[in-house]
Design a protein around this motif. Structure first.
Motif, mmCIF file in Angstrom:
data_model
loop_
_atom_site.group_PDB
_atom_site.id
_atom_site.type_symbol
_atom_site.label_atom_id
_atom_site.label_comp_id
_atom_site.label_asym_id
_atom_site.label_seq_id
_atom_site.Cartn_x
_atom_site.Cartn_y
_atom_site.Cartn_z
ATOM 1 N N PRO A 136 0.829 -1.199 0.000
ATOM 2 C CA PRO A 136 0.000 0.000 0.000
ATOM 3 C C PRO A 136 0.872 1.262 0.000
ATOM 4 N N VAL A 137 0.308 2.361 -0.466
ATOM 5 C CA VAL A 137 1.054 3.620 -0.508
ATOM 6 C C VAL A 137 1.235 4.116 0.930
ATOM 7 N N PRO A 138 2.473 4.406 1.341
ATOM 8 C CA PRO A 138 2.693 4.884 2.709
ATOM 9 C C PRO A 138 2.074 6.263 2.943
ATOM 10 N N GLU A 139 1.798 6.515 4.217
ATOM 11 C CA GLU A 139 1.090 7.729 4.624
ATOM 12 C C GLU A 139 1.743 9.015 4.096
ATOM 13 N N ASP A 140 3.070 9.098 4.159
ATOM 14 C CA ASP A 140 3.710 10.353 3.737
ATOM 15 C C ASP A 140 3.529 10.599 2.244
#
Ligand code: HEC
Length: 156
Positions: A136-140
């Protein structure tokens, strides 16, 4: 001097003509809007951007910040050339070209400039539906995309 160390490439956004004059007028507008309290976008008046958005908020660049994320995490299915030599564009969505991104998929637009909330692309990432495979795409990185959309999704 209190000037922040911008990278030179990001200064190019200064070429975009701004309708209002000096920066202080924006601050005055923000102060007045705050004082009035109830005045918001529903009044039809343009809402001044916050003076300090923190992190990447004010300087996020499509080419330098957003595109690399799409290249790393999305292009294999949305825009890159596959092993068969064909450009792979699931649901006709190509995330490697600015114009194509703004055009959206075969089902319609996926980015609404200025509104992260109404941007399907962001929703898909936040809810973990995209990328369809892989991490998944990381938060930052999500925040970089969000900031770019909120800034009007400029081609900068
Ligand atoms: C492994 C392949 C793959 C990867 C990687 C991938 N996608 Fe997708 N994407 C798909 C497929 C297949 C669909 C269509 C099926 C679906 O909607 O579930 C799709 C649909 C979408 C849609 C919906 C378009 C619409 O209008 O319905 C969006 C938005 C999207 N992808 C964005 C992204 C983003 C952003 C990334 C990277 C963070 C990404 N995708 C990575 C395969 C992929």
């Amino acid at each position: 001097m209190t000037r922040k160390p911008f990278s030179p490439s990001r200064l190019s956004r200064g070429r975009r003509a701004r309708p209002s004059g000096a920066p202080w007028s924006v601050l005055v507008f923000a102060a007045v809007a705050l004082t009035l309290g109830g005045a918001d976008s529903r009044s039809g008046a343009p809402v001044a951007p916050p003076a300090e958005e923190g992190a990447a908020g004010d300087t996020v660049s499509f080419v330098n910040d957003v595109l690399p994320i799409f290249q790393n995490r999305c292009a294999q299915c949305h825009g890159a050339v596959g092993e068969d030599g064909e450009v792979r564009t699931e649901v006709s969505l190509n995330l490697l070209e600015y114009e194509r991104i703004m055009m959206g998929s075969e089902f319609g637009p996926v980015v609404e400039a200025g509104s992260a909330e109404n941007s399907f692309l962001l929703e898909m990432i936040v809810e973990g539906n995209m990328p369809e495979e892989g991490d998944p795409v990381p938060e930052d990185e999500i925040e970089v995309i969000r900031a770019w959309i909120e800034a009007g999704a400029p081609n900068n």
